[in-house]
Motif scaffolding. Structure first.
Motif: not given
Length: 115
Positions: A73-82
């Protein structure tokens, strides 16, 4: 306004792994839910996974146990580890987010899984 920039797609062999990232920038108060969608060749757009600001997650059945969605949330970033990727995971992957009751989409990143 929110701009979303995705990265991390590419070509990988079946059984391999990739990590997608999506960073939000722009003039906004708060990023709420974030998610990943995909559109396989010749098929409709489908939800892959999403995550609330508080961290609650939801996955499409075919990716459960193989994909993990997370966010900073601090970086406003979402990740998807596949992981354990399959040829049927081949698609353009899109990031989506909601802010101020409006939805925003990224430009998409290609993921190709070879058999």
């Amino acid at each position: 306004q929110v701009q979303l920039v995705e990265s991390g797609g590419g070509l990988v062999q079946a059984g391999g792994s990739l990590r997608l990232s999506c960073a939000a920038s722009g003039n906004f108060f708060m990023i709420n839910a974030m998610g990943w969608y995909r559109q396989p060749p010749g098929k409709q757009l489908e939800l892959v996974a999403d995550i609330t600001r508080g961290g609650s997650t939801n996955y499409e059945d075919s990716v459960k146990g193989r994909f993990t969605i997370s966010r900073d949330n601090a970086k406003n970033t979402v990740y998807l580890q596949m992981s354990s990727l399959k040829p049927e995971d081949t698609a353009v992957y899109y990031c989506k987010t909601e802010s101020g009751r409006r939805f925003y989409w990224g430009q998409g990143t290609q993921v190709t899984v070879s058999s």
